[in-house]
Enzyme design. Structure first.
Site, PDB file in Angstrom:
ATOM      1  N   GLY A  16       0.768  -0.926   0.274  1.00  0.00           N
ATOM      2  CA  GLY A  16       0.029  -0.020   0.630  1.00  0.00           C
ATOM      3  C   GLY A  16       1.255   1.159  -0.145  1.00  0.00           C
TER       4      GLY A  16
ATOM      5  CB  ILE B 275      -3.764   9.704   9.588  1.00  0.00           C
ATOM      6  CG1 ILE B 275      -3.448   9.152  10.519  1.00  0.00           C
ATOM      7  CG2 ILE B 275      -2.623   9.501   8.788  1.00  0.00           C
ATOM      8  CD1 ILE B 275      -2.623  10.030  11.812  1.00  0.00           C
TER       9      ILE B 275
ATOM     10  CE1 TYR C 151      -9.610   0.357   8.379  1.00  0.00           C
ATOM     11  CE2 TYR C 151     -10.114   1.060  10.192  1.00  0.00           C
ATOM     12  CZ  TYR C 151      -9.286   0.108   9.349  1.00  0.00           C
ATOM     13  OH  TYR C 151      -8.308   1.626   9.421  1.00  0.00           O
TER      14      TYR C 151
ATOM     15  CB  SER D 232       0.593   3.799  -4.175  1.00  0.00           C
ATOM     16  OG  SER D 232      -0.639   2.999  -4.372  1.00  0.00           O
ATOM     17  NE  ARG D 233      -4.515   5.383  -3.187  1.00  0.00           N
ATOM     18  CZ  ARG D 233      -5.923   5.483  -2.680  1.00  0.00           C
ATOM     19  NH1 ARG D 233      -6.365   6.000  -1.502  1.00  0.00           N
ATOM     20  NH2 ARG D 233      -6.712   3.874  -3.060  1.00  0.00           N
TER      21      ARG D 233
ATOM     22  CB  SER E 234      -7.151   1.296  12.780  1.00  0.00           C
ATOM     23  OG  SER E 234      -8.109   2.028  13.169  1.00  0.00           O
TER      24      SER E 234
ATOM     25  CE  LYS F 213      -7.269  -1.591   8.776  1.00  0.00           C
ATOM     26  NZ  LYS F 213      -5.970  -2.187   8.363  1.00  0.00           N
TER      27      LYS F 213
ATOM     28  CB  ALA G  74     -13.847  -7.473  13.090  1.00  0.00           C
TER      29      ALA G  74
ATOM     30  CG  ASP H 299      -5.148  -7.239  -5.078  1.00  0.00           C
ATOM     31  OD1 ASP H 299      -5.447  -7.915  -3.671  1.00  0.00           O
ATOM     32  OD2 ASP H 299      -6.724  -7.091  -6.052  1.00  0.00           O
TER      33      ASP H 299
HETATM   34  P1  NDP Z   1      -5.664   4.680   1.806  1.00  0.00           P
HETATM   35  O1  NDP Z   1      -6.498   5.170   1.016  1.00  0.00           O
HETATM   36  O2  NDP Z   1      -4.736   6.352   1.022  1.00  0.00           O
HETATM   37  O3  NDP Z   1      -4.020   3.979   0.796  1.00  0.00           O
HETATM   38  C1  NDP Z   1      -4.653   2.576   0.883  1.00  0.00           C
HETATM   39  C2  NDP Z   1      -3.175   2.272   0.209  1.00  0.00           C
HETATM   40  O4  NDP Z   1      -3.673   0.247   0.425  1.00  0.00           O
HETATM   41  C3  NDP Z   1      -3.090   2.330  -1.711  1.00  0.00           C
HETATM   42  O5  NDP Z   1      -1.682   1.866  -1.029  1.00  0.00           O
HETATM   43  C4  NDP Z   1      -3.445   0.863  -2.318  1.00  0.00           C
HETATM   44  O6  NDP Z   1      -3.526   0.603  -3.680  1.00  0.00           O
HETATM   45  C5  NDP Z   1      -3.392   0.238  -1.289  1.00  0.00           C
HETATM   46  N1  NDP Z   1      -4.089  -1.392  -1.312  1.00  0.00           N
HETATM   47  C6  NDP Z   1      -5.220  -0.988  -1.351  1.00  0.00           C
HETATM   48  N2  NDP Z   1      -6.082  -2.268  -1.305  1.00  0.00           N
HETATM   49  C7  NDP Z   1      -4.798  -3.167  -2.149  1.00  0.00           C
HETATM   50  C8  NDP Z   1      -5.116  -4.252  -2.634  1.00  0.00           C
HETATM   51  N3  NDP Z   1      -5.722  -5.331  -2.310  1.00  0.00           N
HETATM   52  N4  NDP Z   1      -3.522  -5.576  -2.748  1.00  0.00           N
HETATM   53  C9  NDP Z   1      -2.552  -3.696  -3.229  1.00  0.00           C
HETATM   54  N5  NDP Z   1      -2.407  -3.321  -2.358  1.00  0.00           N
HETATM   55  C10 NDP Z   1      -3.383  -2.270  -1.808  1.00  0.00           C
HETATM   56  O7  NDP Z   1      -5.418   4.146   3.048  1.00  0.00           O
HETATM   57  P2  NDP Z   1      -4.360   4.768   4.540  1.00  0.00           P
HETATM   58  O8  NDP Z   1      -2.682   5.138   4.231  1.00  0.00           O
HETATM   59  O9  NDP Z   1      -5.181   6.198   5.018  1.00  0.00           O
HETATM   60  O10 NDP Z   1      -4.165   3.551   4.939  1.00  0.00           O
HETATM   61  C11 NDP Z   1      -3.341   3.295   5.420  1.00  0.00           C
HETATM   62  C12 NDP Z   1      -3.305   2.130   6.171  1.00  0.00           C
HETATM   63  O11 NDP Z   1      -3.519   2.253   7.820  1.00  0.00           O
HETATM   64  C13 NDP Z   1      -4.368   0.658   6.106  1.00  0.00           C
HETATM   65  O12 NDP Z   1      -3.953  -0.588   6.698  1.00  0.00           O
HETATM   66  C14 NDP Z   1      -5.523   2.028   6.870  1.00  0.00           C
HETATM   67  O13 NDP Z   1      -6.559   0.341   7.648  1.00  0.00           O
HETATM   68  C15 NDP Z   1      -4.857   2.591   8.388  1.00  0.00           C
HETATM   69  N6  NDP Z   1      -5.507   3.531   8.896  1.00  0.00           N
HETATM   70  C16 NDP Z   1      -5.407   4.549   8.196  1.00  0.00           C
HETATM   71  C17 NDP Z   1      -5.729   5.607   9.058  1.00  0.00           C
HETATM   72  C18 NDP Z   1      -6.492   7.365   8.193  1.00  0.00           C
HETATM   73  O14 NDP Z   1      -7.102   7.839   9.849  1.00  0.00           O
HETATM   74  N7  NDP Z   1      -5.681   7.219   7.730  1.00  0.00           N
HETATM   75  C19 NDP Z   1      -6.626   5.105  10.386  1.00  0.00           C
HETATM   76  C20 NDP Z   1      -5.887   4.392  11.384  1.00  0.00           C
HETATM   77  C21 NDP Z   1      -5.797   2.951  10.275  1.00  0.00           C
HETATM   78  P3  NDP Z   1      -4.005   1.995  -4.533  1.00  0.00           P
HETATM   79  O15 NDP Z   1      -3.468   2.999  -5.082  1.00  0.00           O
HETATM   80  O16 NDP Z   1      -3.788   1.255  -5.798  1.00  0.00           O
HETATM   81  O17 NDP Z   1      -5.583   1.946  -4.684  1.00  0.00           O
END
Ligand code: NDP
Length: 252
Positions: free
Chosen positions: A16, A192, A159, A18-19, A146, A163, A161, A67
């Site tokens: 994950g 975040i 979600y 990329s973003r 989380s 985490k 469950a 994926d």
């Molecule tokens: P984003 O939605 O900003 O980014 C999600 C990332 O996960 C992207 O890079 C996406 O790839 C990748 N991704 C999603 N599904 C898959 C998959 N099946 N295979 C490979 N890559 C995948 O999420 P956040 O940065 O906000 O969250 C990151 C982590 O932090 C997560 O585990 C989230 O649960 C956790 N978290 C986030 C919080 C928040 O407030 N933001 C709070 C608590 C926990 P692509 O760009 O290609 O879609």
């Protein structure tokens, strides 16, 4: 205080990347000299942005479209990285999704997608990586869970469950891998500012902010700094921990 070269020459895998939080972790690791491969699902523009942002950093960054729900794809990507680099030093499981809905209305798709990505996806990457770390007799694994694992939130049974499972998995795996000198820890972010939280921020931002002790939403860098602690020699004597990076949200 400027910290430099904490991860010089280390081989790092970030899911994950990329973003959002994952991207910040990738850039933080590469800034510290690590060579990082990140997995992403399908967002090519975001992948490009991360690669571009990394181009001036000391570590080399590569991307793989994997994926994490696909076990075989994870296994061959991990094998390829290990073959190219000779090892894998650090794994950060950051990829995750939400599909919020109250339980009475939750579809099978919303339930299965979240568990398949946030739980099985983590296993799919852990399983091929661990044998390399065992062979090297060292390694670091950092899972991103989380605050939702411990603080109930409406519409988040799936979600929460998923985490909670990550917190539990972290502790069990830390016990299994401690004799192999592999440390396993978890960072549990609060609210975040990323794409994932954009709609919550729009709908209930002021209410959520009022419950955060530090009075602000977190930034991806806040989480990446905690991950750097667990990835580096700063935490040589720490394993099996869940560190909340939430500005005090869980306490309020
Ligand atoms: P984003 O939605 O900003 O980014 C999600 C990332 O996960 C992207 O890079 C996406 O790839 C990748 N991704 C999603 N599904 C898959 C998959 N099946 N295979 C490979 N890559 C995948 O999420 P956040 O940065 O906000 O969250 C990151 C982590 O932090 C997560 O585990 C989230 O649960 C956790 N978290 C986030 C919080 C928040 O407030 N933001 C709070 C608590 C926990 P692509 O760009 O290609 O879609």
């Amino acid at each position: 205080m400027e910290i430099r070269n904490l991860l010089k020459g280390k081989t790092v895998v970030v899911t994950g990347g990329s973003r959002g939080i994952g991207r910040s972790i990738v850039l933080t690791m590469a800034r510290q000299g690590a060579n990082v491969t990140f997995f992403y699902r399908n967002n090519e523009a975001a992948r490009e942005d991360t690669l571009e942002a990394s181009s001036c950093l000391s570590g080399i960054v590569n991307a793989k479209k994997i994926d994490i729900r696909e076990a075989e794809a994870c296994e061959s990507a991990v094998d390829q990285i290990a073959e190219d680099a000779g090892n894998i030093d650090i794994l950060i499981n950051s990829a995750g999704i939400t599909r919020d809905n109250i339980l009475g209305l939750m579809t099978n798709g919303e339930l299965n997608d979240v568990l398949a990505t946030n739980v099985i996806g983590v296993f799919n990457v852990l399983r091929p990586v661990i044998p390399y770390m065992v062979r090297q007799k060292k390694g670091r694994i950092i899972n991103i869970s989380s605050v939702a694992a411990e603080k109930g939130g409406r519409g988040q049974t799936n979600y929460a469950a998923s985490k909670g499972a990550i917190n539990a998995l972290t502790k069990a795996l830390a016990v299994e891998l401690a004799p192999k000198n592999i440390l396993v820890n978890c960072v549990a972010p609060g609210m975040i500012e990323t794409d994932m939280t954009e709609s919550i921020k729009q709908q209930a931002g002021d209410m959520v902010r009022s419950r955060i002790l530090l009075g602000r939403f977190g930034q991806p860098e806040d989480v990446a700094k905690a991950v750097l602690f667990f990835a580096s020699s700063l935490s040589d004597y720490v394993t099996g921990q869940v560190l909340h990076v939430d500005g005090g949200f869980k306490m309020n």
